[in-house]
Design a protein around this motif. Sequence first.
Motif, short mmCIF file in Angstrom:
data_model
loop_
_atom_site.label_atom_id
_atom_site.label_comp_id
_atom_site.label_asym_id
_atom_site.label_seq_id
_atom_site.Cartn_x
_atom_site.Cartn_y
_atom_site.Cartn_z
N VAL A 128 36.44 72.88 25.59
CA VAL A 128 37.40 72.16 26.84
C VAL A 128 36.09 72.06 27.87
O VAL A 128 36.02 71.07 28.34
CB VAL A 128 38.32 73.10 27.23
N GLN A 129 35.30 73.14 28.22
CA GLN A 129 34.40 73.15 29.21
C GLN A 129 33.26 72.07 28.72
O GLN A 129 32.76 71.23 29.79
CB GLN A 129 33.66 74.52 29.17
N VAL A 130 33.03 72.01 27.60
CA VAL A 130 31.80 70.97 27.25
C VAL A 130 32.18 69.70 27.39
O VAL A 130 31.84 68.74 27.81
CB VAL A 130 31.39 71.28 25.90
N GLY A 131 33.76 69.16 27.01
CA GLY A 131 34.28 68.06 27.14
C GLY A 131 34.23 67.77 28.89
O GLY A 131 33.82 66.65 29.18
N MET A 132 34.56 68.60 29.53
CA MET A 132 34.85 68.64 30.97
C MET A 132 33.33 68.24 31.56
O MET A 132 33.00 67.28 32.29
CB MET A 132 35.08 69.80 31.68
N LEU A 133 32.26 68.93 31.31
CA LEU A 133 30.74 68.98 31.70
C LEU A 133 30.35 67.70 31.24
O LEU A 133 29.67 66.97 31.99
CB LEU A 133 30.23 70.05 31.34
N SER A 134 30.62 67.09 30.02
CA SER A 134 30.07 65.83 29.58
C SER A 134 30.62 64.92 30.31
O SER A 134 29.84 63.80 30.32
CB SER A 134 30.35 65.90 27.87
N TYR A 135 31.94 65.01 30.57
CA TYR A 135 32.45 63.73 31.22
C TYR A 135 31.75 63.87 32.89
O TYR A 135 31.48 62.55 33.23
CB TYR A 135 34.02 64.10 31.50
N TYR A 136 31.53 64.76 33.37
CA TYR A 136 30.92 64.82 34.62
C TYR A 136 29.54 64.33 34.53
O TYR A 136 28.98 63.33 35.29
CB TYR A 136 31.07 66.09 35.31
N ILE A 137 28.59 64.74 33.58
CA ILE A 137 27.17 64.41 33.59
C ILE A 137 27.25 62.75 33.27
O ILE A 137 26.46 62.11 33.98
CB ILE A 137 26.75 65.16 32.12
N ALA A 138 28.05 62.11 32.18
CA ALA A 138 28.00 60.94 32.13
C ALA A 138 28.44 60.08 33.37
O ALA A 138 27.79 58.96 33.81
CB ALA A 138 28.99 60.32 30.90
#
Length: 351
Positions: free
Chosen positions: A141-151
């Motif tokens: 979930v954290q990696v999904g959240m952070l990937s969203y923000y990075i993009a």
Amino acid sequence: MRVHITDVRSGDQLSEDIFNSFGLNVLSKGTILNDREISRMYQHQIDFIEIQRRPGTAPAETEKEDKPNSNYNPLLRPLYHDAVAGAEQLFTRALEEGKIYEDDVKESFQPLVDNFRAERDVVSLLLMLNSQDDYTYQHSVQVGMLSYYIARWLGWNEEETVRAGKAGFLHDVGKCKIADAILNKPYKLTDDEYDEIKSHPQYGYEILKNSFDDPGIALAALQHHERIDGKGYPLGLTGDKIHPLAKIVAVADVYSAMISSRVYSDKKDLLQVLRELFDLSFTELDPEITHTFIRHMIPNFIGKRVELSSGESGTIVMSNPTDFFRPLVQVDEQFIDLSVKRDLEIKQVFM
């Protein structure tokens, strides 16, 4: 007494029914308010409610909640826990059926994505939501959240940003085929066990290739442990041979892993890990993606409470433009410039 939704405390009791703008009854008089009830009011865009007067509160007193999380959307906490539980169900189904279903992904992760759009303070989100439980699923979930923000910080459009979040959320699904005894082993893995762990990107690739028409999602799972210097796995790819989604997920994956408590390692401080990412950007991680992530994370630390290596507590009041990782900290009436006081370090950041 009438209070704004952001001032509601867990345990408050409604003194009147709550209706939304369409006249639908949201919660009934007498309801005791906790995280889920507060989240429900946010969903229905309720602004003010009437609650029973709190013990010790004077009739004319104007309430203003003084708690660390009062400026965060309480909706995110239960949605986060729901997404973690959803990740576990996805892993179980992937193991049993060899694939993942789009509807399951949307049900478990999309509600959280929908609420990310309004949040800017990613550091506070990580501090608020991070725990020691369910590392594998929480990490997804954290990696999904952070990937969203990075993009989003890279300037990708909304569709591609959501796609990046999805890729991050699903990147470790191949671990469903790794025995728990290996995943949760509290001490050093044997060579054979480590080789099995290193198989999870290939396992994930096969599952996601059989689940979606989007090859980028599957490639992000396959390549998220590749490194631009060619020293990653499973294929030893370099530079531009690594899919852009995989490069984003790699940065998010490393950051989340390093700030989390795991059976074989203690979590590190959020600011310290950013400094380690910066070092990795010259060898292993894509520099543009990593530096974009760091630039957007640093301002979120301003205003956060910190503990210094001296044992003193203070507040970060300004980032240092020449050394992001050694900011200006106020301790009582004293201002400490950590770029000058090199013998001091930030030991931990709090909300």
